[in-house]
Write an enzyme that holds these catalytic residues in place. Structure first.
Site, PDB file in Angstrom:
ATOM      1  N   ASP A  96     -84.913  86.493  18.788  1.00 26.76           N
ATOM      2  CA  ASP A  96     -85.820  87.498  19.352  1.00 26.76           C
ATOM      3  C   ASP A  96     -85.088  88.628  20.060  1.00 26.76           C
ATOM      4  O   ASP A  96     -85.715  89.613  20.462  1.00 26.76           O
ATOM      5  CB  ASP A  96     -86.777  86.829  20.345  1.00 26.76           C
ATOM      6  CG  ASP A  96     -87.661  85.784  19.685  1.00 26.76           C
ATOM      7  OD1 ASP A  96     -88.081  86.018  18.549  1.00 26.76           O
ATOM      8  OD2 ASP A  96     -87.906  84.735  20.306  1.00 26.76           O
ATOM      9  N   ARG A 140     -84.266  80.691  15.413  1.00 24.71           N
ATOM     10  CA  ARG A 140     -85.502  81.143  14.782  1.00 24.71           C
ATOM     11  C   ARG A 140     -86.367  81.814  15.845  1.00 24.71           C
ATOM     12  O   ARG A 140     -86.178  81.607  17.041  1.00 24.71           O
ATOM     13  CB  ARG A 140     -86.261  79.967  14.162  1.00 24.71           C
ATOM     14  CG  ARG A 140     -85.508  79.258  13.048  1.00 24.71           C
ATOM     15  CD  ARG A 140     -86.305  78.080  12.519  1.00 24.71           C
ATOM     16  NE  ARG A 140     -85.594  77.387  11.441  1.00 24.71           N
ATOM     17  CZ  ARG A 140     -86.046  76.309  10.832  1.00 24.71           C
ATOM     18  NH1 ARG A 140     -87.210  75.773  11.203  1.00 24.71           N
ATOM     19  NH2 ARG A 140     -85.351  75.744   9.865  1.00 24.71           N
ATOM     20  N   HIS A 141     -87.310  82.604  15.409  1.00 23.72           N
ATOM     21  CA  HIS A 141     -88.172  83.295  16.364  1.00 23.72           C
ATOM     22  C   HIS A 141     -89.048  82.291  17.112  1.00 23.72           C
ATOM     23  O   HIS A 141     -89.467  81.271  16.553  1.00 23.72           O
ATOM     24  CB  HIS A 141     -89.058  84.320  15.647  1.00 23.72           C
ATOM     25  CG  HIS A 141     -88.289  85.462  15.052  1.00 23.72           C
ATOM     26  ND1 HIS A 141     -87.599  86.362  15.830  1.00 23.72           N
ATOM     27  CD2 HIS A 141     -88.102  85.854  13.764  1.00 23.72           C
ATOM     28  CE1 HIS A 141     -87.026  87.258  15.040  1.00 23.72           C
ATOM     29  NE2 HIS A 141     -87.301  86.968  13.787  1.00 23.72           N
ATOM     30  N   ALA A 142     -89.299  82.605  18.377  1.00 18.71           N
ATOM     31  CA  ALA A 142     -90.195  81.761  19.168  1.00 18.71           C
ATOM     32  C   ALA A 142     -91.562  81.690  18.504  1.00 18.71           C
ATOM     33  O   ALA A 142     -92.045  82.673  17.937  1.00 18.71           O
ATOM     34  CB  ALA A 142     -90.310  82.317  20.585  1.00 18.71           C
TER      35      ALA A 142
END
Length: 651
Positions: free
Chosen positions: A295, A284-286
């Site tokens: 990312d 998942r995105h930071a």
């Protein structure tokens, strides 16, 4: 209690060119191998991963008296032997300079030796720090830093010391957690095993003895004999290359498979993480600063788009197309990308008419459209139809591929100056000038409504709060509550820089087209140069640099870091696929040839079978990972079928 694992502390816890002829029989054999690969890959994942991991979660939560724990959760029971109520607070290690969040209150012990207790659920994604205070905000013991395991059961004991003047705090493991990474580890070995089997199969299929057996079994030995009588036996063909000389890459008129392979890798990883990535946090995105796997892929896709711009415009100019014609084509494609992007990110299937009041405007395809428009126009301004191969005779030759296009470089540098000025000098009401933080509980909660600083402010002022992304990744850890769009207006300037750096990679390929060593050395030089810039901007830290790496903001250091990775990765793929030909680029090459179709398709059909189905246990990493891998494999297979049918959808 003697068998329990106790963690007691009064301090913080650290805790390819083939040598065989391209006969119809060989091609048929290769197609059979490819079809086998795609079919078996999805089936093995679905068959092997679930059974091997289906019983793993049983030990962590079945004995729970309360509702079953969800993914990335653990049970914590706090025992209080003190004669005063205890307030339990927490922060995540990933939360930089954050306020402590209240977990709950444990009432005072009813009598000496009889502790009171309260049950809590804690997150297991990242390491947590717990703080224990009494009702007067006095800290009772040292902070406890601990990484809880998924579905584990833990106890936190607060005991009297020295006649109530001090407290002893310790965490005890009552029930062992499950290993939530076992499913992805099994999936990894399954995929590697299938790839190795495929590689061995293709190697064996290239052997003369194996081919003779295959042709004899299929009744086509006569065809092979006739072909060899005209062309010579494959085993008599010997190619000698000096050890210190690389084989020539494909001619400029031939499509470089490494570019489509690079694009396909970016696209397929993007599809996987968009589908959920097994619900693992690193897919998942930071939440704000830093990098995860999710990312990496979008900037790489933007980068390779820039490379393709350089090659395609040069090809069309050499074919006699005028710049005005190409400009019209660029404008038309930009409009299509933007409109399709708006349609895709605003689905309203079976939910009635879509309201214009909350239509989201920014998005992935919209940012691609904007970056494509600006960089393609800049290249049309400076591109040359006939390019000379750059030599190393003069002292300025190392920068000649930059000097030849100095007007375009000047425009991009001016855009970066604009980004820096807007980011660090634009006054934002109620926020410090130059703020790059997440807001919410970050920075001790002083700037709760300042998410993204100038970037967020410009989007809310220009587009309106209801027309940007409503649930940014920062809300997960930093508890932000205002909309913020990671594909916003200000970040689009840096996406232009990323595209332009990809364009530079394309110029290197064009100017050094007969010199693969020079191409690779230039790629390496650019990678090192951009890596040094990133180290300076970030001061080699996650949160304490001048400009941290941040995907939400598309910060300058984020672009230089990802461009550094892109140059190095492209170098490796170019060497393996186009120079040495050790790998054809399959299966990613097929997806790279139909990138827009695959991207649009995975977005539109995300909720349809076989890309998604009702799971037996929606709180299982195993089931999510299996579903996401099968869905991604389906798009690989679809792109392979489209490739074999010669169906390539382009705007």
């Amino acid at each position: 209690m003697s068998k329990k694992k106790q963690h007691k502390t009064t301090k913080s816890f650290p805790t390819k060119e083939k040598d065989v002829h391209a006969t119809p029989e060989n091609m048929k054999c290769e197609e059979s191998c490819n079809t086998f690969f795609f079919t078996i890959l999805a089936l093995i994942i679905a068959i092997c991963v679930v059974p091997l991991t289906a019983e793993i979660p049983s030990s962590g939560f079945r004995h729970q008296k309360h509702s079953p724990l969800k993914m990335d959760e653990a049970s914590l029971k706090v025992y209080n032997e003190l004669a005063a109520d205890v307030l339990v607070s927490w922060i995540s290690k990933e939360c930089y300079q954050c306020l402590y969040q209240q977990l709950g209150v444990v009432t005072a012990a009813p009598s000496p030796g009889q502790p009171s207790s309260s049950d809590f659920v804690v997150s297991t994604q990242h390491e947590l720090t717990l703080r224990l205070n009494d009702t007067s905000a006095k800290q009772l013991c040292n902070e406890l830093t601990f990484h809880f395991g998924e579905h584990g059961n833990y106890s936190l004991w607060i005991k009297n010391l020295n006649n109530n003047s001090e407290a002893d705090c310790s965490i005890v493991t009552d029930g062992d957690p499950v290993n939530s990474y076992t499913p992805i580890l099994i999936a990894f070995f399954v995929i590697v095993g299938v790839v190795l089997l495929f590689a061995v199969g293709r190697t064996l299929s290239g052997l003369a003895a194996v081919r003779r057996v295959y042709f004899r079994l299929t009744g086509s030995i006569e065809t092979e004999r006739l072909i060899n009588s005209e062309l010579g036996s494959p085993e008599r063909t010997v190619t000698t290359i000096a050890d210190n000389i690389l084989p020539p890459p494909p001619s400029p008129s031939k499509r470089l498979q490494s570019l489509d392979t690079f694009r396909g890798i970016s696209l397929i990883v993007m599809v996987f993480v968009n589908y959920g990535g097994g619900r693992y946090w690193f897919f998942r995105h930071a939440s704000w600063n830093g990098l995860t796997v999710a990312d990496l892929v979008f900037p790489w896709f933007v980068f390779i788009m820039g490379t393709s711009i350089a090659l395609s415009i040069n090809k069309m100019l050499r074919s006699g197309s005028t710049r005005s014609f190409l400009l019209k084509k660029v404008l038309w494609r930009t409009m299509l990308l933007f409109v399709i992007g708006v349609v895709i990110i605003n689905p309203n299937y079976c939910q009635g008419p879509l309201s214009w009041n909350n239509l989201r405007i920014p998005g992935v395809l919209q940012r691609l459209a904007w970056s494509y428009l600006v960089v393609a126009c800049l290249d049309l301004l400076v591109a040359r139809a006939h390019l000379d191969i750059i030599t190393t005779d003069t002292w300025w030759s190392p920068v000649l591929d930059i000097l030849l296009y100095w007007p375009a470089w000047l425009c991009v540098l001016l855009l970066e100056v604009l980004w820096l000025c807007l980011t660090f000098l634009l006054p934002v009401p109620g926020c410090p000038t130059g703020y790059l933080g997440p807001g919410g509980i970050g920075d001790m909660g002083w700037y709760a409504n300042c998410t993204g600083g100038a970037a967020g402010y410009i989007d809310r002022w220009l587009l309106g709060e209801k027309h940007i992304y409503q649930t940014p990744s920062s809300r997960v850890i930093y508890a932000t509550h205002i909309p913020f769009d990671p594909e916003g207006v200000l970040g689009s300037i840096n996406s232009i820089l990323m595209t332009f750096l990809g364009l530079q990679a394309g110029k290197i390929i064009l100017h050094y087209r007969d010199l693969p060593r020079s191409i690779m050395s230039r790629f390496l030089m650019w990678g090192l140069f951009l890596g040094v810039i990133s180290a300076i901007l970030t001061r080699c830290s996650k949160d304490q640099g001048f400009i941290p790496v941040n995907k939400n903001l598309w910060s300058l250091s984020y672009v230089t870091t990802l461009a550094c990775f892109a140059f190095v990765l492209l170098l490796l793929i170019y060497y393996i696929v186009d120079v040495r030909k050790w790998w054809s680029g399959a299966p990613f090459y097929y997806a790279g040839m139909n990138s827009i179709l695959v991207y649009m398709g995975h977005e539109v059909f995300e909720e349809y079978f076989p890309f998604r189905w009702r799971m037996l246990n929606s709180q299982s990493h195993t089931e999510h990972l299996t579903q996401n891998l099968v869905a991604t494999s389906c798009w690989l297979f679809i792109s392979y079928v489209l490739y074999k049918k010669k169906i390539f959808w382009k705007l």
